[in-house]
Enzyme design. Sequence first.
Site, short mmCIF file in Angstrom:
data_model
loop_
_atom_site.label_atom_id
_atom_site.label_comp_id
_atom_site.label_asym_id
_atom_site.label_seq_id
_atom_site.Cartn_x
_atom_site.Cartn_y
_atom_site.Cartn_z
N LYS A 81 0.79 -1.40 -0.13
CA LYS A 81 0.08 -0.02 -0.01
C LYS A 81 1.00 1.15 -0.07
CE LYS A 81 -4.28 1.61 2.68
NZ LYS A 81 -4.93 1.59 3.67
N SER A 156 -9.93 1.85 2.64
CA SER A 156 -9.19 2.48 1.89
C SER A 156 -8.07 1.87 1.13
CB SER A 156 -8.18 3.58 2.64
OG SER A 156 -7.17 2.92 3.76
N SER A 180 -9.62 -0.81 6.91
CA SER A 180 -9.30 -0.70 5.69
C SER A 180 -8.44 -2.07 5.04
CB SER A 180 -8.24 0.56 5.66
OG SER A 180 -9.01 1.62 5.58
N1 GLN Z 1 -13.27 3.53 6.44
C1 GLN Z 1 -12.43 3.82 7.55
C2 GLN Z 1 -12.43 5.19 7.54
O1 GLN Z 1 -12.69 5.91 6.55
C3 GLN Z 1 -11.21 2.96 7.56
C4 GLN Z 1 -10.16 3.62 7.31
C5 GLN Z 1 -8.94 2.74 7.52
O2 GLN Z 1 -8.95 1.60 8.05
N2 GLN Z 1 -7.84 3.23 7.15
O3 GLN Z 1 -12.01 5.85 8.42
#
Ligand code: GLN
Length: 513
Positions: A81, A156, A180
């Site tokens: 990532k 994400s 994410s």
């Molecule tokens: N969807 C969650 C957010 O927007 C998760 C983000 C993440 O785990 N980086 O905060």
Amino acid sequence: MTSELYLQSATELAEKLRAGETTSEELVKIFLERIKNLDGTIHAFLFVDEAGALETARQVDADRAAGKELPPYAGVPIAIKDNLVTRGRPTTCGSKILEGWLPPYDATVVLKLREAGLPVLGKTNMDEFAMGSSTEHSAYGLTRNPWDLERIPGGSGGGSAAAVAAYLAPWALGSDTGGSIRQPGAVTGTVGAKPTYGAVSRYGLVAMASSLDQIGPVTRCVSDAAALHTIIAGHDPLDATSLDEPVPDLSTAVTEVVANPNTTKLRVGVVKQISGEGFQAGVRQRFDEAVERLRAAGASIVEVDCPSFEYSLAAYYLIMPAEVSSNLARFDGVRYGLRVLPESGPVTAETMMAATREAGFGPEVKRRIILGTHVLSAGYFDAYYGSAQKVRTLVQRDLAAAFEQCDVLISPTAPTTAFKFGDKLDDPMAMYLNDVATIPANMAGIPAISVPGGVAPEDGLPVGIQILAPARGDKTMYAAAALVEAQLATSDTPMPPCPAARWTTTAGKEAAK
Ligand code: GLN
């Protein structure tokens, strides 16, 4: 046969490398070729490191040929990532503000991949600074779900999940602050695990919300996830929150279950608050079936009550932005990447910083910085941030009480299958609701994993089953995940291969049109 190597798991590829049936260079070339032909459509990668991956591969092959003892997975390529810093290689976090920045050092996990001899194919797309559930918030464009190109790959970490689902990489790394790794896993039919907080060093992971962030594996099967977790875990003095204890033997836990999947004494808790009420019908159906399969294999199923889960999403969306507002203060046009001067008026450090942040951050990042700054401000701190921290404690207590009654908890990973691009983009609240089942694990620092649970009957899209274990119970989590995986592999609703499995180099272009 060679052409089908891309379909194999990392563990199978490692065996083939050890047996001399393939070389790391051959594998890297196969995946680079697939990326070249298919990633124009999927867009899982922001940067492909052809030279770097080939260099590592050739080194591993030369060492093997010279009879050197190599780590077990040496030569198996990986994708990572884009919020993991890589020395001399672009690291954008999906943001314009970091465009052109070349980090001067490697994240600890990147060094560990290097020590393990894993060629890094490239950096994967993500919602800007890991904020989102669809990868639509990347400043560099969408990533498409290989199951249906009009749908989101989750977020994400949509890039890592799509790369693994589309066989552009055998495995990948992601980061999980509120889901994410797991939610992209659920909607792309891949496995995604968030280790116990502190099990994997965060040094060199660009911080979103430091008390919640954790790096973890993205794979196509549970044994690969346990293996990759083992490679990246371990104490790191450079991360003050790193656990100083030996890495448990995660792979053996999986092997034992795989050898004997039909008798278990596992005590499994179904959390009333995230057991599927209000979730898409097909998600709920597949989840109920998974629970029944576990029961048939001998698991005892109990319902547990976690009343604070109701407030957990709201508390997360106060604590997380508070930490975001502080962590993202460092992007000021002085130290990294972008610098923009004001169009008019005096040029001072302050106006330069304002112009840089205005131009460099996207709307979701700005929303969270503003929200976080507000909840931390004098006069509002107690009402918002203070209350949210209390809820966090209640969530931890709920989980501790639940784990007195069972070894693991189980839930659907996400309320729906992959939705269409644009469906939730203009409605932040609808986007946030995707995280309802994944957030409690981050709030409590416990390990959690999503494994494929078949496809929803109504749309044929993947459903994820989430397993949570107590802190430091990663071994139990992988064992339970392997059990679910083994049970579902023989059920009436197995996961069909992702369409991308059929996308050979030329057929892929056809399928992708
Ligand atoms: N969807 C969650 C957010 O927007 C998760 C983000 C993440 O785990 N980086 O905060």
